[in-house]
Design an enzyme around this catalytic site. Structure first.
Site, PDB file in Angstrom:
ATOM      1  N   GLU A  46      27.806 -17.260   4.112  1.00  0.00           N
ATOM      2  CA  GLU A  46      28.544 -18.203   4.732  1.00  0.00           C
ATOM      3  C   GLU A  46      29.736 -18.231   4.209  1.00  0.00           C
ATOM      4  O   GLU A  46      30.739 -18.660   5.049  1.00  0.00           O
ATOM      5  CB  GLU A  46      27.830 -19.579   4.308  1.00  0.00           C
ATOM      6  CG  GLU A  46      26.511 -19.890   4.853  1.00  0.00           C
ATOM      7  CD  GLU A  46      25.320 -19.450   3.660  1.00  0.00           C
ATOM      8  OE1 GLU A  46      24.259 -20.005   3.671  1.00  0.00           O
ATOM      9  OE2 GLU A  46      25.760 -18.390   3.049  1.00  0.00           O
ATOM     10  N   CYS A  69      22.562 -22.606   0.371  1.00  0.00           N
ATOM     11  CA  CYS A  69      22.370 -23.158  -0.986  1.00  0.00           C
ATOM     12  C   CYS A  69      23.084 -24.361  -1.176  1.00  0.00           C
ATOM     13  O   CYS A  69      24.149 -24.771  -0.731  1.00  0.00           O
ATOM     14  CB  CYS A  69      22.748 -22.003  -2.180  1.00  0.00           C
ATOM     15  SG  CYS A  69      24.182 -21.658  -2.042  1.00  0.00           S
ATOM     16  N   THR A 155      -5.769  12.897   0.237  1.00  0.00           N
ATOM     17  CA  THR A 155      -4.454  12.823  -0.242  1.00  0.00           C
ATOM     18  C   THR A 155      -4.082  14.151  -0.827  1.00  0.00           C
ATOM     19  O   THR A 155      -3.040  14.390  -1.126  1.00  0.00           O
ATOM     20  CB  THR A 155      -4.100  11.718  -1.216  1.00  0.00           C
ATOM     21  OG1 THR A 155      -5.009  11.828  -2.343  1.00  0.00           O
ATOM     22  CG2 THR A 155      -4.337  10.515  -0.326  1.00  0.00           C
ATOM     23  N   ALA A 156      -5.037  14.847  -1.347  1.00  0.00           N
ATOM     24  CA  ALA A 156      -4.702  16.060  -2.069  1.00  0.00           C
ATOM     25  C   ALA A 156      -6.111  16.916  -2.058  1.00  0.00           C
ATOM     26  O   ALA A 156      -6.929  16.539  -1.917  1.00  0.00           O
ATOM     27  CB  ALA A 156      -4.389  15.894  -3.515  1.00  0.00           C
ATOM     28  N   ARG A 178      11.227   3.205  -0.223  1.00  0.00           N
ATOM     29  CA  ARG A 178      11.775   3.257  -1.417  1.00  0.00           C
ATOM     30  C   ARG A 178      13.084   2.490  -1.785  1.00  0.00           C
ATOM     31  O   ARG A 178      13.135   1.698  -2.511  1.00  0.00           O
ATOM     32  CB  ARG A 178      11.761   4.655  -1.984  1.00  0.00           C
ATOM     33  CG  ARG A 178      10.401   5.371  -2.358  1.00  0.00           C
ATOM     34  CD  ARG A 178      10.855   6.800  -3.254  1.00  0.00           C
ATOM     35  NE  ARG A 178       9.764   7.414  -3.730  1.00  0.00           N
ATOM     36  CZ  ARG A 178       9.812   8.468  -4.238  1.00  0.00           C
ATOM     37  NH1 ARG A 178      10.987   8.945  -4.495  1.00  0.00           N
ATOM     38  NH2 ARG A 178       8.538   9.059  -4.600  1.00  0.00           N
ATOM     39  N   ASP A 194       2.022  15.518 -10.578  1.00  0.00           N
ATOM     40  CA  ASP A 194       3.245  15.981  -9.991  1.00  0.00           C
ATOM     41  C   ASP A 194       4.604  15.802 -10.702  1.00  0.00           C
ATOM     42  O   ASP A 194       5.624  16.368 -10.084  1.00  0.00           O
ATOM     43  CB  ASP A 194       3.405  14.966  -8.636  1.00  0.00           C
ATOM     44  CG  ASP A 194       2.152  15.012  -7.582  1.00  0.00           C
ATOM     45  OD1 ASP A 194       1.467  16.034  -7.717  1.00  0.00           O
ATOM     46  OD2 ASP A 194       1.893  14.150  -7.284  1.00  0.00           O
ATOM     47  N   LEU A 198      10.663   9.890  -9.013  1.00  0.00           N
ATOM     48  CA  LEU A 198      10.580   8.408  -8.363  1.00  0.00           C
ATOM     49  C   LEU A 198      11.654   7.800  -8.147  1.00  0.00           C
ATOM     50  O   LEU A 198      12.100   6.582  -8.667  1.00  0.00           O
ATOM     51  CB  LEU A 198       9.526   7.784  -9.454  1.00  0.00           C
ATOM     52  CG  LEU A 198       8.402   6.885  -8.672  1.00  0.00           C
ATOM     53  CD1 LEU A 198       7.479   7.643  -8.155  1.00  0.00           C
ATOM     54  CD2 LEU A 198       7.843   5.936  -9.795  1.00  0.00           C
ATOM     55  N   ARG A 201      16.189   9.842  -2.716  1.00  0.00           N
ATOM     56  CA  ARG A 201      17.233  10.934  -2.779  1.00  0.00           C
ATOM     57  C   ARG A 201      17.292  11.328  -1.336  1.00  0.00           C
ATOM     58  O   ARG A 201      18.366  11.642  -0.810  1.00  0.00           O
ATOM     59  CB  ARG A 201      16.493  12.355  -3.495  1.00  0.00           C
ATOM     60  CG  ARG A 201      16.243  11.847  -4.973  1.00  0.00           C
ATOM     61  CD  ARG A 201      15.604  13.156  -5.479  1.00  0.00           C
ATOM     62  NE  ARG A 201      14.278  13.490  -4.917  1.00  0.00           N
ATOM     63  CZ  ARG A 201      13.027  12.837  -5.270  1.00  0.00           C
ATOM     64  NH1 ARG A 201      13.309  12.060  -5.973  1.00  0.00           N
ATOM     65  NH2 ARG A 201      12.135  13.464  -4.721  1.00  0.00           N
ATOM     66  N   GLY A 286      -2.025   7.595  -7.416  1.00  0.00           N
ATOM     67  CA  GLY A 286      -3.196   8.244  -7.132  1.00  0.00           C
ATOM     68  C   GLY A 286      -4.287   7.393  -6.469  1.00  0.00           C
ATOM     69  O   GLY A 286      -4.281   6.033  -6.800  1.00  0.00           O
TER      70      GLY A 286
END
Length: 356
Positions: A46, A69, A155-156, A178, A194, A198, A201, A286
């Site tokens: 605002e 506010c 998943t794997a 992310r 892995d 985290l 990128r 996992g």
């Protein structure tokens, strides 16, 4: 209001712990000022819109995505700024769930003779700030669990190989999710398998989310990439002075939060994150931690990427959940969106209990 929401989205990755807010000032059928909140400590939407409008704000209508506010924080009350500028009407998409505001801004505007309305595009405004709303009303962040699987839900491979089940477009899209989160959470099993950084990128990001590692027995190695550069919180279930000291020396914060079973108390961890101003948690873990988060009621939303391939029954699954004898005990989901990303499908779903 739609334009105000688009402006608010520009702060998607930067406003934490504050809400994402946009404002549009309209006078005589034309836009005279626009603004959006960029980051905590900087002017609110605002105030920026009023500065752009100048004297043209007198007699204007303000469309704002969240109730202005009415309290003094790092900046002054926006409700007072709107009154001082001579705005005659304020349309807010939703009231502010923050107990410090929660209707006080609307009351102050009305007391000054300004016409006020709420509810326009309220659902879109709520979704934009769903993490902030969660923290203010439930005392815990909104937890989005991300996973990538094959079409047969794996998943794997059984030997741990998982790179890459989904394509580059899906992985880049995952980094966008992310980037909007305040914290990215994983477990020690994923770190051992892995060794992920985290971090965000694959897409531009002005600030890196807090990295959170669930590591009940403090087994993480000092060389783990998740510890590089600090900005990491380790949640443990044992108080090991030597290990905690070593982690602190690497710049990590350690919280010891045991539950009755000797594991990390996940609901308490979420409360601790909320106390640190975390609105949204992006979990990438996992199948064991995924299952624990679901079983303990910590998951508000599932972000699933499904690749068009089959890898076989022996491969690892998505969630470590107990066997059911009747379908009535299944976790029911509400589908929010299904979209193709590259060659993969992105599914956004919410457990029925969290769907509202």
């Amino acid at each position: 209001m739609a334009q105000a929401l688009r402006l608010a989205e520009r702060g998607l990755e930067t406003t934490t712990p504050n809400p994402r807010v946009g404002c549009v000032l309209v006078a005589d059928g034309r836009v005279v000022g626009e603004g959006w909140h960029r980051r905590a400590g900087e002017p609110h939407a605002e105030v920026l819109a009023l500065a752009q409008a100048g004297s043209a704000a007198r007699g204007a209508t303000a469309y704002v995505t969240l109730e202005p506010c009415a309290h003094h924080g790092r900046t002054g009350p926006c409700a007072d700024a709107l009154v001082a500028a001579g705005v005659v009407r304020v349309v807010a998409a939703m009231t502010d769930p923050n107990p410090l505001v929660s209707g006080a801004g609307i009351a102050r505007l009305r007391a000054a003779g300004i016409v006020t309305e709420t509810g326009l595009l309220a659902e879109a405004a709520h979704e934009l700030n769903i993490g902030f709303v969660s923290r203010m009303t439930r005392g815990r962040p909104w937890v989005r669990l991300k996973a990538a699987s094959s079409l047969d839900g794996k998943t794997a491979l059984n030997n741990g190989v998982s790179q890459w089940i989904t394509g580059e477009a899906a992985r880049r899209d995952g980094h966008r999710w992310r980037a909007r989160a305040c914290a990215i959470l994983t477990g020690i099993g994923t770190v051992r398998a892995d060794d992920p950084q985290l971090t965000v990128r694959a897409v531009p990001c002005e600030r890196q989310p807090l990295r959170v590692l669930v590591d009940a027995r403090l087994e993480v190695e000092a060389s783990a990439k998740i510890l590089e550069g600090g900005n990491c919180l380790v949640a443990a279930a044992v108080f090991d002075t030597e290990k905690i000291g070593a982690l602190k020396a690497l710049g990590a914060e350690v919280l010891v939060l045991p539950n009755a079973g000797g594991k990390v108390d996940l609901p308490r961890l979420m409360s601790e994150l909320a106390a640190r101003g975390v609105n949204e948690v992006h979990a990438e873990a996992g199948f064991k931690l995924n299952g624990s988060l679901l079983r303990e009621g910590c998951v508000d939303e599932l972000l699933l990427y499904v690749a068009p391939l089959l890898v076989g029954e022996a491969a690892q699954g998505l969630f470590n959940l107990p066997e059911l004898q009747q379908l009535q005990g299944a976790t029911r989901l509400t589908l929010r969106e299904v979209r193709q990303i590259g060659q993969d499908l992105r599914i956004l779903a919410r457990p029925v209990a969290a769907a509202g």
